[in-house]
Design an enzyme around this catalytic site. Structure first.
Site: not given
Ligand code: AHR
Length: 527
Positions: A73, A118, A218-219, A284, A330, A380
């Protein structure tokens, strides 16, 4: 509120970036990355022996190599100063750091997601093509950073080609329009005599990039995301974005944006089931407390199973035959290092041995759930919550690098349903000390046991029984270990935690094997 409480609540409920958007204002002292003190749960008394039973008639299914993916990212030093550093003596003529490239090759990454995260929800891909010096510098609202746009689509594809990995692009469903997404597919994949395909050719790339994997946002469910929406608004938009993208290239695989729970995933899948091949899941975890960190590993597996149940419900309701797969695009430990505008420590998490054991447990989870999880990306690749750290003069391999390397090198492509009996963390009967995956290859010529002993102090001897396969009595055993669960690899002490090649002996259809305290063991037995 304590930092780890923020992490537990917001990471699991809402996704990681909720922390930034909802609880931690910019400039807050919370945004440093000092390590809190360790608070391990007391170790249990020495456990009795454990049991592992494997039957070659009990296969779970094929393991998709796309579970060994990664993610880059535009965030902190992941791209700039991580994989890409123009002018550095350590970079090749295209600006890619050669030492980083070599380290990435060591993990045998299969698929690489980009440009966020993001970041993707505010990214205009059209800024990142053409002559580099003419590209506009932009303000990235997601991470509050300046974006030079010197790394864009062509550089990303070049990076993937150098590594031999499949590119996976996340389109902007925040500030972007569906036409931008369709144009991006044209730029990457079309051979037509049309504007965007011709621009790619003019930019020096006559052959199409054939980007197969595309994420629809994304999200989008989170308020921290540019252009966040509820499930109904998102799925209505995603249907149109995906339709347009497929009208440019019908062969692409689409990933719907999955959310933190059933309330999002059910309506989204209901609407998109005929369009998408995957639905995403982000996880996460992490804690300084050993039992809590591995409870989180257990919760991760539950999260996958719940999403798989939602998929089953939708498949059954719609009668659709081709199952939507899960893309865990992720996943990682992330709870110590935060968003710190203007410094060089954006999400630069320093991992310890405990975290490496958590990553190995995550890989075991993907093996055990291989019928549901067909793609996964560690978040990442470099510097930003990453297995590889770089400085202007070199790199260090974090503890979490080693499970990613060992599993891709030694595990088979077919998962077996291992029965495991082991003592569990005190008061947590659902979280055993031993976490195991068993794999073989087509033809049943090997058995790889990946065994994580999560006990902080005690070696565990396991009685192993194998049905339908007779292993050679000795062979290689690779062990990841270090002085303690808190051991880290840093530039000052880069080899506290490594993978060591050892041997096992005395194996047969029934044998006993000891697994060292706080270790990951990967044993490949040949027939
Ligand atoms: O990986 C860091 C961030 O975590 C990503 O940008 C976002 O998708 C997630 O919240």
């Amino acid at each position: 509120m304590k930092r780890k409480d923020i992490a537990r609540r917001d990471l699991l409920k809402n996704g990681a970036a909720a922390i930034f958007a909802t609880t931690v204002p910019l400039g807050s002292p919370l945004l440093g990355w000092a390590l809190p003190t360790r608070q391990d749960a007391a170790a249990a008394p020495a456990p009795a022996t454990a049991k592992i039973k494997i039957d070659f008639d009990r296969k779970i299914g094929a393991i998709d190599r796309n579970i060994y993916g990664n993610f880059t990212e535009h965030l902190g030093r992941c791209i700039y100063g991580g994989i890409y550093e123009e002018g550095s003596s350590l970079s090749d003529s295209d600006g890619f750091r050669k030492d980083v490239l070599d380290a990435v090759r060591g993990m045998h990454v299969s698929v690489l997601r980009w440009p966020g995260g993001n970041f993707s929800s505010g990214y205009n891909w059209k800024d990142g093509i053409g002559p580099k010096d003419a590209r506009p510098r932009r303000w990235d609202t997601a991470w509050q950073e300046e974006e030079s746009n010197r790394f864009g689509t062509d550089e990303f594809i070049e990076y993937c080609r150098k590594l031999g990995v499949e590119p996976y692009i996340c389109v902007n469903m925040g500030t972007g329009a569906m036409q931008d997404a369709a144009d991006w597919v044209e730029y990457c994949n079309a051979t037509t005599d049309t504007y965007w395909a011709n621009l790619r050719k003019k930019n020096g790339h006559p052959e199409p990039y054939n980007v197969k994997y595309w994420a629809l946002g994304n999200e989008v469910y989170g308020s921290w995301q540019a252009g966040h929406k509820d499930a109904a608004a998102y799925s209505a938009d995603a249907l149109e974005f995906g339709k347009m993208m497929r009208w440019v290239d019908p062969s692409i695989k689409l990933v719907a944006c999955g959310g933190p729970g059933v309330d999002w995933n059910l309506p989204v899948l209901e609407k998109l089931v005929d369009l998408v091949d995957y639905i995403s899941l982000h996880h996460y975890g992490g804690s300084l407390d050993t039992a809590k960190e591995f409870t989180d590993a257990h919760e991760f597996e539950n999260q996958i199973r719940i999403l798989d149940a939602v998929i089953t419900a939708i498949m059954s309701r719609t009668g659709k035959k081709q199952r939507v797969a899960i893309a865990v695009d992720e996943w990682n430990i992330w709870f110590r290092s935060w968003f710190h505008r203007g410094d060089n420590h954006m999400l630069e998490e320093v991992y310890n041995l405990r975290d490496a054991l958590w990553v190995a447990s995550g890989l075991n989870t993907f093996h055990r759930n291989c019928q549901a999880v067909k793609l996964a990306d560690v978040a990442q690749l470099v510097n930003v919550i990453a297995p590889i750290m770089s400085s202007p003069t070199g790199i260090v391999l974090q503890t979490t690098y080693y499970p990613l390397k060992l599993y891709t090198e030694h595990c088979g492509n077919v998962a077996l349903d291992a029965l495991v009996r082991s003592d569990a963390f005190p008061a947590l009967p659902e979280v055993p000390y031993l976490d195991v995956s068993a794999t073989t290859n087509d033809g049943n010529q090997s058995l790889t046991l990946a065994v994580v002993n999560r006990h902080p102090t005690v070696d565990i001897a396991a009685d192993i029984a194998i049905e339908g396969f007779t292993p050679q009595s000795s062979g290689d055993l690779y062990e990841i270990n270090g002085p303690s669960l808190d051991a880290t690899n840093t530039f000052a002490a880069p080899n506290q935690v490594t993978a060591k090649r050892k041997t096992y002996s005395g194996a047969g259809r029934v044998f006993r094997q000891s697994f060292a305290a706080h270790s990951v063991s990967v044993i490949t037995m040949r027939a």
